[in-house]
Design a protein around this motif. Structure first.
Motif, PDB file in Angstrom:
ATOM      1  N   ARG A   1       0.820  -1.216   0.000  1.00  0.00           N
ATOM      2  CA  ARG A   1       0.000   0.000   0.000  1.00  0.00           C
ATOM      3  C   ARG A   1       0.853   1.265   0.000  1.00  0.00           C
ATOM      4  O   ARG A   1       0.334   2.358  -0.275  1.00  0.00           O
ATOM      5  N   HIS A   2       2.136   1.119   0.328  1.00  0.00           N
ATOM      6  CA  HIS A   2       3.013   2.284   0.430  1.00  0.00           C
ATOM      7  C   HIS A   2       4.052   2.306  -0.685  1.00  0.00           C
ATOM      8  O   HIS A   2       4.954   3.127  -0.673  1.00  0.00           O
ATOM      9  N   HIS A   3       3.899   1.399  -1.652  1.00  0.00           N
ATOM     10  CA  HIS A   3       4.862   1.261  -2.740  1.00  0.00           C
ATOM     11  C   HIS A   3       4.370   2.059  -3.946  1.00  0.00           C
ATOM     12  O   HIS A   3       3.298   1.777  -4.481  1.00  0.00           O
ATOM     13  N   PRO A   4       5.139   3.059  -4.400  1.00  0.00           N
ATOM     14  CA  PRO A   4       4.671   3.906  -5.509  1.00  0.00           C
ATOM     15  C   PRO A   4       4.273   3.112  -6.750  1.00  0.00           C
ATOM     16  O   PRO A   4       3.303   3.450  -7.434  1.00  0.00           O
ATOM     17  N   SER A   5       5.007   2.047  -7.050  1.00  0.00           N
ATOM     18  CA  SER A   5       4.721   1.271  -8.260  1.00  0.00           C
ATOM     19  C   SER A   5       3.420   0.492  -8.132  1.00  0.00           C
ATOM     20  O   SER A   5       2.641   0.391  -9.092  1.00  0.00           O
ATOM     21  N   TRP A   6       3.169  -0.075  -6.956  1.00  0.00           N
ATOM     22  CA  TRP A   6       1.920  -0.810  -6.746  1.00  0.00           C
ATOM     23  C   TRP A   6       0.736   0.145  -6.687  1.00  0.00           C
ATOM     24  O   TRP A   6      -0.356  -0.180  -7.145  1.00  0.00           O
ATOM     25  N   ILE A   7       0.951   1.326  -6.131  1.00  0.00           N
ATOM     26  CA  ILE A   7      -0.102   2.343  -6.146  1.00  0.00           C
ATOM     27  C   ILE A   7      -0.464   2.681  -7.592  1.00  0.00           C
ATOM     28  O   ILE A   7      -1.644   2.811  -7.949  1.00  0.00           O
ATOM     29  N   ARG A   8       0.554   2.790  -8.463  1.00  0.00           N
ATOM     30  CA  ARG A   8       0.321   3.072  -9.890  1.00  0.00           C
ATOM     31  C   ARG A   8      -0.390   1.898 -10.564  1.00  0.00           C
ATOM     32  O   ARG A   8      -1.316   2.094 -11.363  1.00  0.00           O
ATOM     33  N   LEU A   9       0.048   0.682 -10.267  1.00  0.00           N
ATOM     34  CA  LEU A   9      -0.584  -0.510 -10.842  1.00  0.00           C
ATOM     35  C   LEU A   9      -2.077  -0.539 -10.516  1.00  0.00           C
ATOM     36  O   LEU A   9      -2.926  -0.775 -11.388  1.00  0.00           O
ATOM     37  N   ILE A  10      -2.409  -0.298  -9.255  1.00  0.00           N
ATOM     38  CA  ILE A  10      -3.810  -0.311  -8.822  1.00  0.00           C
ATOM     39  C   ILE A  10      -4.599   0.794  -9.529  1.00  0.00           C
ATOM     40  O   ILE A  10      -5.716   0.576 -10.009  1.00  0.00           O
ATOM     41  N   ALA A  11      -3.995   1.982  -9.636  1.00  0.00           N
ATOM     42  CA  ALA A  11      -4.685   3.098 -10.297  1.00  0.00           C
ATOM     43  C   ALA A  11      -4.946   2.794 -11.773  1.00  0.00           C
ATOM     44  O   ALA A  11      -6.035   3.069 -12.296  1.00  0.00           O
ATOM     45  N   GLU A  12      -3.951   2.211 -12.455  1.00  0.00           N
ATOM     46  CA  GLU A  12      -4.118   1.885 -13.880  1.00  0.00           C
ATOM     47  C   GLU A  12      -5.173   0.795 -14.064  1.00  0.00           C
ATOM     48  O   GLU A  12      -5.965   0.830 -15.017  1.00  0.00           O
ATOM     49  N   ALA A  13      -5.190  -0.175 -13.170  1.00  0.00           N
ATOM     50  CA  ALA A  13      -6.194  -1.248 -13.260  1.00  0.00           C
ATOM     51  C   ALA A  13      -7.594  -0.694 -13.050  1.00  0.00           C
ATOM     52  O   ALA A  13      -8.546  -1.075 -13.764  1.00  0.00           O
TER      53      ALA A  13
ATOM     54  N   VAL B   1       4.157 -13.676 -10.864  1.00  0.00           N
ATOM     55  CA  VAL B   1       3.159 -13.249 -11.840  1.00  0.00           C
ATOM     56  C   VAL B   1       2.232 -12.239 -11.166  1.00  0.00           C
ATOM     57  O   VAL B   1       1.650 -12.531 -10.121  1.00  0.00           O
ATOM     58  N   LYS B   2       2.122 -11.058 -11.753  1.00  0.00           N
ATOM     59  CA  LYS B   2       1.221 -10.020 -11.243  1.00  0.00           C
ATOM     60  C   LYS B   2       0.508  -9.426 -12.451  1.00  0.00           C
ATOM     61  O   LYS B   2       1.057  -8.603 -13.180  1.00  0.00           O
ATOM     62  N   ASP B   3      -0.719  -9.850 -12.681  1.00  0.00           N
ATOM     63  CA  ASP B   3      -1.405  -9.592 -13.932  1.00  0.00           C
ATOM     64  C   ASP B   3      -2.867  -9.280 -13.646  1.00  0.00           C
ATOM     65  O   ASP B   3      -3.531 -10.026 -12.916  1.00  0.00           O
ATOM     66  N   VAL B   4      -3.382  -8.173 -14.186  1.00  0.00           N
ATOM     67  CA  VAL B   4      -4.789  -7.800 -14.015  1.00  0.00           C
ATOM     68  C   VAL B   4      -5.383  -7.580 -15.402  1.00  0.00           C
ATOM     69  O   VAL B   4      -4.888  -6.762 -16.179  1.00  0.00           O
ATOM     70  N   ILE B   5      -6.444  -8.326 -15.715  1.00  0.00           N
ATOM     71  CA  ILE B   5      -7.074  -8.290 -17.036  1.00  0.00           C
ATOM     72  C   ILE B   5      -8.504  -7.773 -16.893  1.00  0.00           C
ATOM     73  O   ILE B   5      -9.210  -8.130 -15.936  1.00  0.00           O
ATOM     74  N   SER B   6      -8.927  -6.933 -17.852  1.00  0.00           N
ATOM     75  CA  SER B   6     -10.310  -6.452 -17.870  1.00  0.00           C
ATOM     76  C   SER B   6     -10.802  -6.477 -19.316  1.00  0.00           C
ATOM     77  O   SER B   6     -10.027  -6.715 -20.234  1.00  0.00           O
ATOM     78  N   PRO B   7     -12.086  -6.206 -19.556  1.00  0.00           N
ATOM     79  CA  PRO B   7     -12.562  -6.159 -20.940  1.00  0.00           C
ATOM     80  C   PRO B   7     -11.815  -5.122 -21.787  1.00  0.00           C
ATOM     81  O   PRO B   7     -11.770  -5.236 -23.018  1.00  0.00           O
ATOM     82  N   ASN B   8     -11.236  -4.121 -21.147  1.00  0.00           N
ATOM     83  CA  ASN B   8     -10.599  -3.018 -21.876  1.00  0.00           C
ATOM     84  C   ASN B   8      -9.097  -3.148 -22.030  1.00  0.00           C
ATOM     85  O   ASN B   8      -8.448  -2.260 -22.593  1.00  0.00           O
ATOM     86  N   GLY B   9      -8.530  -4.232 -21.517  1.00  0.00           N
ATOM     87  CA  GLY B   9      -7.090  -4.399 -21.625  1.00  0.00           C
ATOM     88  C   GLY B   9      -6.522  -5.037 -20.379  1.00  0.00           C
ATOM     89  O   GLY B   9      -7.239  -5.684 -19.603  1.00  0.00           O
TER      90      GLY B   9
ATOM     91  N   THR C   1       9.074  -3.882  -8.866  1.00  0.00           N
ATOM     92  CA  THR C   1       8.211  -4.109 -10.010  1.00  0.00           C
ATOM     93  C   THR C   1       8.936  -4.016 -11.343  1.00  0.00           C
ATOM     94  O   THR C   1       8.445  -4.521 -12.337  1.00  0.00           O
ATOM     95  N   SER C   2      10.080  -3.344 -11.401  1.00  0.00           N
ATOM     96  CA  SER C   2      10.882  -3.230 -12.620  1.00  0.00           C
ATOM     97  C   SER C   2      10.148  -2.413 -13.683  1.00  0.00           C
ATOM     98  O   SER C   2      10.496  -1.275 -13.953  1.00  0.00           O
ATOM     99  N   THR C   3       9.112  -3.007 -14.300  1.00  0.00           N
ATOM    100  CA  THR C   3       8.370  -2.332 -15.370  1.00  0.00           C
ATOM    101  C   THR C   3       6.885  -2.685 -15.270  1.00  0.00           C
ATOM    102  O   THR C   3       6.536  -3.832 -14.995  1.00  0.00           O
ATOM    103  N   ILE C   4       6.032  -1.691 -15.492  1.00  0.00           N
ATOM    104  CA  ILE C   4       4.596  -1.945 -15.598  1.00  0.00           C
ATOM    105  C   ILE C   4       4.219  -1.873 -17.073  1.00  0.00           C
ATOM    106  O   ILE C   4       4.567  -0.901 -17.769  1.00  0.00           O
ATOM    107  N   ARG C   5       3.540  -2.902 -17.549  1.00  0.00           N
ATOM    108  CA  ARG C   5       3.135  -2.968 -18.951  1.00  0.00           C
ATOM    109  C   ARG C   5       1.636  -2.715 -19.057  1.00  0.00           C
ATOM    110  O   ARG C   5       0.826  -3.424 -18.448  1.00  0.00           O
ATOM    111  N   LEU C   6       1.256  -1.711 -19.844  1.00  0.00           N
ATOM    112  CA  LEU C   6      -0.153  -1.379 -20.064  1.00  0.00           C
ATOM    113  C   LEU C   6      -0.552  -1.807 -21.469  1.00  0.00           C
ATOM    114  O   LEU C   6       0.101  -1.427 -22.452  1.00  0.00           O
ATOM    115  N   HIS C   7      -1.614  -2.581 -21.561  1.00  0.00           N
ATOM    116  CA  HIS C   7      -2.112  -3.042 -22.860  1.00  0.00           C
ATOM    117  C   HIS C   7      -3.568  -2.620 -23.020  1.00  0.00           C
ATOM    118  O   HIS C   7      -4.402  -2.878 -22.151  1.00  0.00           O
ATOM    119  N   SER C   8      -3.869  -1.975 -24.135  1.00  0.00           N
ATOM    120  CA  SER C   8      -5.247  -1.579 -24.444  1.00  0.00           C
ATOM    121  C   SER C   8      -5.853  -2.565 -25.429  1.00  0.00           C
ATOM    122  O   SER C   8      -5.214  -2.971 -26.407  1.00  0.00           O
TER     123      SER C   8
END
Length: 353
Positions: free
Chosen positions: A126-138, A243-251, A272-279
């Motif tokens: 909850r205090h990790h900037p990268s995980w905060i970003r991952l949650i926001a993007e999801a 493996v840390k992967d979140v899938i939705s109808p939009n990507g 986290t190294s890199t966050i990959r965003l797929h649309s």
């Protein structure tokens, strides 16, 4: 904050996490360490060597009258220690899992509220900037979601010894799973309604009633589903261990790890190294409208930095009287899912929540 009187804190449990939290208190001017507590003498890192190690948590509460109690002991003592600390007038930081039963977790939350004190649970992500970003993007993608997550550890030597000690009270899917169920809860805002679990005892070095590999599947009331896998030991594969992967109808949004990282490296568990965003959006030709976006997480905090951030949040929660109701509610829910998964492993039946 720095102009206010430091909060006196006692730290119970000086394993990996307890020592890291103690270092965070030592370096934060908002805190003053009143006592370190452990059942036995252990080597202390530079910065903590000037503090003696006491044996009794209750005596430390009585003698030092601290403002804050940090509880980083084994899971089966978390609830009792936390309640005693609240009754002694302390705010409490407690490592995850909050307790070993849902009833005990609810008892801790009730004690916090009854005594008007803050309860912060050690969900370090909850205090990790990268995980905060991952949650926001999801969350931007919108549900329903598919969550695919694991954290397997090919452990040996001292690390395997620590895992065996943990498994005297807590299975891997409970100990680590609460982190990732908490992430799922933050993304969906939905209620978990059913969980299924399976597990295998892959070694005679753990009790016949325990398993060192486990897998859970959880269903949410918004149609989202998720799985989490955790295995510990010298036999565990290093292939696809993170493996840390979140899938939705939009990507989808995923964490991509660097090659060559080791599964039992504590920094690997949070980096986290890199966050990959797929649309999933396609153009008139049916092909993807835009390429995947790679978000570099270079310069992200290491393990000790995250513990420092966690304890800075504890200080802010107390000083600014932050509302922690959602934080506590999610902690109980994530624990309930993982404990139900453990029950499912043992009973062979799906558990309604």
């Amino acid at each position: 904050m720095s102009s206010q009187k430091p909060l006196r804190v006692v730290v119970a449990g000086l394993g990996n996490m307890g020592r890291s939290h103690a270092l965070a208190y030592h370096t934060n001017p908002g805190f003053e360490i009143a006592a370190l507590i452990n059942r036995s003498d252990v080597p202390l890192p530079e910065g903590l060597s000037g503090y003696g190690i006491r044996r009794s948590f209750d005596e430390a509460l009585r003698d030092e009258k601290p403002d804050v109690a940090c509880i980083a002991t084994y899971s089966d003592s978390h609830a009792d220690y936390a309640v005693r600390a609240f009754e002694a007038g302390c705010h409490v930081f407690v490592e995850k899992p909050l307790a070993t039963t849902v009833a005990d977790a609810e008892r801790v939350v009730a004690a916090a509220k009854a005594n008007g004190k803050k309860l912060v649970i050690g969900y370090i992500l909850r205090h990790h900037p990268s995980w905060i970003r991952l949650i926001a993007e999801a969350r931007k993608l919108g549900g329903p979601y598919v969550f695919r997550m694991n954290l397997n550890q090919q452990s040996s030597g001292h690390t395997w010894g620590t895992h065996k000690q943990l498994m005297q009270t807590t299975s891997p899917i409970v100990d680590c799973g609460v982190h990732y169920l908490d992430v799922m809860l933050q993304i969906t805002d939905a209620r978990p309604v059913e969980v299924r679990g399976m597990g295998v005892r892959l070694t005679e070095e753990v009790a016949p009633t325990m398993y060192n590999y486990g897998h859970l599947q959880v269903l949410f009331d918004d149609g989202s589903v998720g799985w989490y896998e955790a295995g510990w030991g010298p036999m565990i594969s290093e292939t696809a261990f993170f493996v840390k992967d979140v899938i939705s109808p939009n990507g989808c949004v995923s964490i991509v790890m660097k090659e060559g990282v080791k599964s039992d490296d504590i920094d690997t568990h949070t980096k986290t190294s890199t966050i990959r965003l797929h649309s999933a959006v396609t153009g008139p030709d049916g092909k993807f409208a835009r390429p995947d976006e790679m978000l570099s997480m270079e310069g992200e905090p290491g393990h000790q930095d995250l513990c420092d951030l966690e304890q800075a949040f504890v200080l802010r929660a107390i000083r600014e009287d932050l509302d922690l109701n959602r934080h506590m509610d999610d902690a109980v829910k994530s624990l309930a899912v993982c404990l139900a998964a453990d029950e499912s492993v043992r009973s062979g039946a799906a558990i309604k929540l």
